[in-house]
Scaffold this active site. Structure first.
Site, mmCIF file in Angstrom:
data_model
loop_
_atom_site.group_PDB
_atom_site.id
_atom_site.type_symbol
_atom_site.label_atom_id
_atom_site.label_comp_id
_atom_site.label_asym_id
_atom_site.label_seq_id
_atom_site.Cartn_x
_atom_site.Cartn_y
_atom_site.Cartn_z
ATOM 1 N N GLY A 1 0.778 -1.225 0.000
ATOM 2 C CA GLY A 1 0.000 0.000 0.000
ATOM 3 C C GLY A 1 0.809 1.273 0.000
ATOM 4 C CB CYS A 2 3.295 2.749 2.080
ATOM 5 S SG CYS A 2 4.566 1.563 2.531
ATOM 6 N N GLY A 3 4.075 1.538 -1.109
ATOM 7 C CA GLY A 3 5.186 1.499 -2.042
ATOM 8 C C GLY A 3 6.339 0.654 -1.536
#
Length: 272
Positions: free
Chosen positions: A105-107
């Site tokens: 989700g955040c990379g």
């Protein structure tokens, strides 16, 4: 959506009912050849752009013709972006799946290998050879130019934007999302699908500049980034190594130039 606004303006506290537009977000599953690679929370618009941009910035594909077919499936629980890859790309993805575990989700989340989190990036052309020169005026006005594309932000005050800036035309395309990484992925995908090379200009971002945004820019082949907020130290080191020009604090008609000033056509000799 209804909300209770509370305030006193220096006097007794009072409450009143107000109507407020708030941004939507929904789970989006990135599915490649029948297997889910990641599930992202994102604004439920421009999903095709988002999916293609994610595939590029995660190194799954580098060109449109590496995708044999694509479809979007909507469910009560969220959205599936389904890719069926060309055989060689499918085999390459299968070989790297062991490095990924769970949502990304955040990379960076879910990557088991620290080395994979800081994967080697392509080194972009030397500024003097890239053919993507911008002027100081282009950069100084980039933030204000992007504001004209931020309709969802104007409505909700709760989303980020990423725009593509060229010397000839200014901001030619932009995308918005609740996530800053998602906004950039949507822009990368939109450029890919429109046949526009990111090498022609700069990404303009409404957020701080962190490592994963530099990574996405490098993998997309964009040589310059303009951020309205601050960069992190690690992002600047990565940009320096990848040959990416970084301008930050780009607002109110000014900016600070951190790396590779040779793409800026104003006679600026060095980074202060």
């Amino acid at each position: 959506m209804s909300a209770l606004a509370v305030g006193g303006d220096g006097g007794p506290m009072r409450a009143r009912r107000v109507r407020r537009a708030v941004p939507e977000e929904t789970p989006v599953a990135m599915v490649f050849d029948g297997a889910t690679l990641a599930v992202m929370m994102a604004s439920p618009a421009d999903i095709r752009d988002f999916a293609y941009g994610f595939a590029v910035s995660e190194g799954v594909i580098a060109a449109k013709d590496e995708v044999e077919s694509f479809e979007i499936a909507e469910h009560d629980a969220g959205i599936e972006a389904r890719f069926f890859l060309r055989e060689d790309r499918g085999e390459a993805l299968a070989a790297r799946r062991r490095l990924l575990a769970g949502p990304v989700g955040c990379g960076l989340c879910g990557i088991e290998s620290l080395e994979a989190a800081l994967r080697p990036l392509p080194v972009l052309s030397h500024p003097a050879e890239s053919g993507a020169a911008l002027s100081a005026a282009d950069l100084a006005g980039a933030g204000e130019a992007l504001r004209l594309w931020q309709r969802l932000h104007d409505l909700t005050r709760g989303v980020h934007a990423a725009g593509f800036l060229t010397a000839e035309e200014g901001i030619v395309m932009a995308r918005e999302d609740v996530g800053r990484h998602n906004a950039l992925d949507k822009l990368i995908g939109a450029l890919l699908l429109a046949g526009i090379s990111p090498a022609r200009g700069a990404f303009v971002l409404t957020s701080r500049l962190s490592v994963e945004l530099v990574q996405k820019s490098a993998l997309a082949g964009c040589p310059s980034i303009v951020a309205v907020s601050a960069p992190t130290a690690h992002a600047l080191r990565l940009a320096e190594e990848a040959g990416i020009t970084v301008a930050a604090f780009a607002r109110d008609g000014a900016f600070e130039l951190f790396t590779h000033p040779g793409r800026i056509t104003t006679g600026i000799p060095d980074v202060a």
